[in-house]
Design an enzyme around this catalytic site. Structure first.
Site, PDB file in Angstrom:
ATOM      1  N   GLY A 184       0.608  -1.163  -0.196  1.00 36.98           N
ATOM      2  CA  GLY A 184      -0.519  -0.410  -0.304  1.00 36.98           C
ATOM      3  C   GLY A 184       0.998   1.164  -0.144  1.00 36.98           C
ATOM      4  N   ASN A 185       0.559   2.395   0.147  1.00 33.26           N
ATOM      5  CA  ASN A 185       1.217   3.975   0.202  1.00 33.26           C
ATOM      6  C   ASN A 185       0.140   4.504   1.732  1.00 33.26           C
ATOM      7  OD1 ASN A 185      -0.933   5.186  -1.573  1.00 33.26           O
ATOM      8  ND2 ASN A 185      -0.990   3.959  -2.297  1.00 33.26           N
ATOM      9  N   HIS A 186       1.044   5.698   1.433  1.00 33.89           N
ATOM     10  CA  HIS A 186       0.730   6.613   2.358  1.00 33.89           C
ATOM     11  C   HIS A 186      -0.642   7.758   3.127  1.00 33.89           C
ATOM     12  CE1 HIS A 186       3.610   5.934   5.461  1.00 33.89           C
ATOM     13  NE2 HIS A 186       5.105   5.350   4.084  1.00 33.89           N
ATOM     14  N   SER A 187      -1.569   7.272   1.570  1.00 30.80           N
ATOM     15  CA  SER A 187      -1.881   8.456   0.576  1.00 30.80           C
ATOM     16  C   SER A 187      -3.481   8.502   2.040  1.00 30.80           C
ATOM     17  CB  SER A 187      -2.928   8.066  -0.605  1.00 30.80           C
ATOM     18  OG  SER A 187      -4.003   8.903  -0.522  1.00 30.80           O
TER      19      SER A 187
ATOM     20  N   ALA B  65      -3.487   7.636  -5.200  1.00 29.35           N
ATOM     21  CA  ALA B  65      -2.578   6.661  -4.764  1.00 29.35           C
ATOM     22  C   ALA B  65      -2.513   5.485  -5.358  1.00 29.35           C
ATOM     23  CB  ALA B  65      -1.495   7.282  -3.745  1.00 29.35           C
TER      24      ALA B  65
END
Ligand code: CTP
Length: 414
Positions: A212-215, A280
């Site tokens: 995943g990512n930090h969005s 994102a």
């Protein structure tokens, strides 16, 4: 971002079951350090006692122009206000405001106020949809009053539908926006169908884990919040989010992976006037998604083989070029950049803009506490007309309004 200057806020409270939620709206402004005066209607005091409003605001409350006549409160309170927020705005209050009545302290104050005015409606669906209420709302909007769309969901009885009071935090955020810029919420997107992707995608590895990512989804949700208040018909296709809010009057569709997002955006693009890719999106996904939890074993970590996800934004632009979605569809992209040895944030943004082919590109510096999860944002707005506009650091809600200002003239109104 809270407004640092202490402002004078009038909170009008109508007589509906949602009157108790006005307490959270009052708290939103007192906690930001503003001077809040509460003016309930007589009916509002059937639901919440004057003592509650007095304790929360630190000022006496009155419903009538005949209290403290020497202070001419019905003129002074409205004249001195920097913002008026009416929550809940009942059908009766909307009608009295639209017809310019001054039969209590609240409606009299609405006539003397020259600051931005924000109404947050709450009533049963039939009352909200009645032609009389529609006309009253249209009249108020024509005069520059901001009337939020109500939320949908469970109402007071067994019924559910449009008419719930918007989330008090959402009311607070739109009020903050009007304090920052009184012109930030024109009713200029009426009828425009806007589809916004927001948040991060999650690419599954097994039933437990994902890439995943930090969005946080905050910028995408801010766009939804502001676009809906400006009259647009908004759908948000959301991946993982954190503290992004709960904008009133929008359709929310949840997805997890980039593939799901791609399917949803391609389907919804057929009916959209505007597509905003604020999500994102993971560029790669694991080739194999294990059916059962991957065990640690004894051989150390196994490599994860990845394959490329579709570039949804570039794909939508290409589909428009092939005539598969209307040529008039406005497509907006985002560029999250850190800058590196090959160039700064704006250099990478410019290169991405020519690669993606969209109409507008919002370039944001990210990393080191910037953009991801924060309440404020900055960057540049690049347009296919060749303009490059710097976006100074401000709340994500005000930045959303600036993006929509640039987008509104691109809409095909024929
Ligand atoms: N985007 C997309 N599909 C992808 C990746 C990104 O639609 N598979 C969209 C994003 O929603 C955003 C824009 O493309 O509007 C730019 O995303 P960003 O992550 O900044 O760039 P990438 O295209 O992934 O390029 P790079 O990772 O090389 O910076």
């Amino acid at each position: 971002m809270t407004t640092p200057v202490r402002k004078r806020i009038l909170v009008g409270v109508g007589g509906g079951i949602a009157a108790y939620k006005a307490c959270s709206v009052i708290r939103h402004y007192t906690e930001a350090g503003h001077d809040v005066r509460v003016i309930p209607t007589a009916a509002a005091l059937e639901f919440v006692g004057a003592a509650t409003f007095e304790a929360l605001s630190g000022h006496p409350v009155s419903t009538t122009v005949f209290d403290n006549v020497d202070e001419v409160a019905h003129v002074r309170l409205g004249q001195e206000a920097d913002l008026v927020v009416v929550a809940p705005a009942t059908a009766d209050l909307l009608a009295r405001a639209a017809s310019g009545r001054a039969d209590d302290l609240l409606t009299a104050s609405l006539l003397t106020a020259r600051c931005p005015v924000l109404f947050a409606p709450a009533m049963h669906t039939e009352m909200w949809e009645h032609p009389a209420t529609r006309d009253n709302v249209a009249t108020l909007r024509r005069r520059g009053v901001v009337v939020m769309p109500p939320d949908s969901g469970r109402l007071t009885g067994r019924d559910s539908g449009a008419g719930r009071l918007p989330d008090p935090t959402e009311i607070g955020l739109l009020g903050d926006l009007l304090l920052d810029d009184p012109e930030a919420l024109p009713f200029d997107l009426s009828g425009a169908r806007i589809v916004i992707s927001a948040g991060g995608t999650r690419e599954p590895l097994d039933p437990v884990r994902y890439l995943g990512n930090h969005s946080s989804g905050k910028q995408g949700f801010a766009l939804a919040r502001v676009a809906a208040a400006r009259g647009a018909d908004v759908t948000v296709v959301a991946g993982s989010t954190s503290g992004a809010g709960n904008p009133a009057g929008i359709e929310l569709v949840s997805i997890a992976s980039a593939t799901e997002l791609s399917d949803e955006m391609n389907k919804r693009a057929l009916e959209a006037d505007v597509i905003i890719m604020a999500a994102a999106v993971a560029d790669f996904r694991p080739v194999v998604v294990a059916d059962a939890k991957i065990k640690k074993g004894t051989a150390g970590p196994a490599p994860i083989e990845l394959e490329t996800n579709p570039d949804i934004l570039a794909g939508l632009v290409a589909a428009r070029g092939r005539g598969e979605i209307p040529a008039s569809t406005v497509i907006v992209g985002f560029a999250a950049e850190t800058g590196d040895d090959n160039g700064g944030v704006l250099d990478h943004g410019r290169a991405k803009f020519s690669r993606k082919g969209c109409d507008l590109l919002v370039v944001n510096p990210v990393g080191s506490g910037k953009a991801f999860g924060t309440e404020d944002n900055t960057g540049w707005l690049l347009s296919s007309a060749g303009t490059e506009t710097a976006l100074p650091l401000t709340s994500k809600t005000l930045l959303a309004s600036r993006i929509l200002d640039a987008l509104a003239p691109l809409l095909d109104r024929s």
